[in-house]
Design a protein around this motif. Structure first.
Motif, PDB file in Angstrom:
ATOM      1  N   PHE A  51      36.279  39.962  25.708  1.00 37.27           N
ATOM      2  CA  PHE A  51      36.848  40.306  27.006  1.00 37.27           C
ATOM      3  C   PHE A  51      37.534  41.648  26.844  1.00 37.27           C
ATOM      4  CE2 PHE A  51      40.562  40.404  29.836  1.00 37.27           C
ATOM      5  CZ  PHE A  51      39.954  40.210  31.068  1.00 37.27           C
ATOM      6  N   GLN A  78      41.424  35.422  34.725  1.00 35.45           N
ATOM      7  CA  GLN A  78      41.939  36.461  33.829  1.00 35.45           C
ATOM      8  C   GLN A  78      41.845  37.859  34.435  1.00 35.45           C
ATOM      9  OE1 GLN A  78      43.686  35.696  31.071  1.00 35.45           O
ATOM     10  NE2 GLN A  78      43.338  33.639  31.847  1.00 35.45           N
ATOM     11  N   MET A 122      36.800  33.086  33.730  1.00 33.41           N
ATOM     12  CA  MET A 122      37.403  34.363  33.314  1.00 33.41           C
ATOM     13  C   MET A 122      37.447  35.354  34.483  1.00 33.41           C
ATOM     14  SD  MET A 122      38.351  34.198  30.130  1.00 33.41           S
ATOM     15  CE  MET A 122      38.454  35.872  29.529  1.00 33.41           C
ATOM     16  N   LEU A 170      32.630  41.282  29.745  1.00 34.41           N
ATOM     17  CA  LEU A 170      32.754  39.883  29.339  1.00 34.41           C
ATOM     18  C   LEU A 170      31.438  39.490  28.679  1.00 34.41           C
ATOM     19  CD1 LEU A 170      34.288  40.006  32.442  1.00 34.41           C
ATOM     20  CD2 LEU A 170      35.043  37.875  31.452  1.00 34.41           C
ATOM     21  N   PHE A 216      30.263  34.452  26.830  1.00 33.25           N
ATOM     22  CA  PHE A 216      30.818  33.298  27.534  1.00 33.25           C
ATOM     23  C   PHE A 216      29.692  32.509  28.177  1.00 33.25           C
ATOM     24  CE2 PHE A 216      34.310  36.401  27.630  1.00 33.25           C
ATOM     25  CZ  PHE A 216      35.368  35.622  27.186  1.00 33.25           C
TER      26      PHE A 216
END
Length: 172
Positions: A22, A112, A108, A97, A100
């Motif tokens: 990330f 996030q 996320m 990202l 994932f």
């Protein structure tokens, strides 16, 4: 003797070994608007101001593991029956990202990324309101984890409604 001072955070090597990354590539203001349609008369209003905050989020895949996340905050202040001000800020960021699964990627992007963008949007709103001649406005923190969980519940409910409205298989 070397000491590991990581405050419990995973070392970058550990994160790469797990395959998930990330990264924040860029944070920027995408759109800003401030209106005080009833100024200067509104400054002498004695009515208690009423505030309404609307929040929206949009995600664009820029290709590969890069995503643009846009967090739009719209704050409307009314005094009596008059609009004191309207401020809208779209704070955006480009995030990488990688590694994932689909469920974690969605989480996320929904939690996030907005958590990273929110302090910048909050500061922009505060600056615009104060620059417009109004008392400082301090936007309280937003729990994006709770909003994301509520959004998941809404999506699940909508999926159930959509499935119940489809005709049974085999009936033609």
């Amino acid at each position: 003797m070397a000491e590991d001072i990581s405050n419990g955070a995973a070392a970058p090597q550990d994160q790469q070994a797990q395959g998930a990354q990330f990264n924040v590539q860029k944070i920027y203001l995408k759109d800003v608007s401030f209106e005080a349609p009833n100024a200067p008369q509104i400054f002498s209003e004695q009515a208690q101001p009423q505030l309404q905050l609307n929040l929206a989020q949009k995600v664009n895949n820029l290709g590969g593991d890069a995503y643009e996340v846009m967090l739009t905050l719209t704050l409307t202040c009314t005094a009596g029956d008059k609009n004191a001000y309207l401020v809208e800020v779209t704070q955006a960021g480009i995030f990488t990202l990688a590694g994932f699964d689909a469920r974690m990627l969605d989480a996320m992007l929904g939690t996030q990324c907005p958590n990273v963008l929110f302090p910048y949007a909050r500061q922009a709103i505060s600056d615009l309101v104060q620059g417009g001649g109004f008392p400082p406005f301090f936007l309280q923190p937003i729990n994006f984890d709770m909003l994301y969980a509520e959004n998941l519940r809404r999506r699940a409910g909508q999926q159930q409604v959509d499935e119940s409205q489809q005709p049974p298989a085999g009936n033609a």
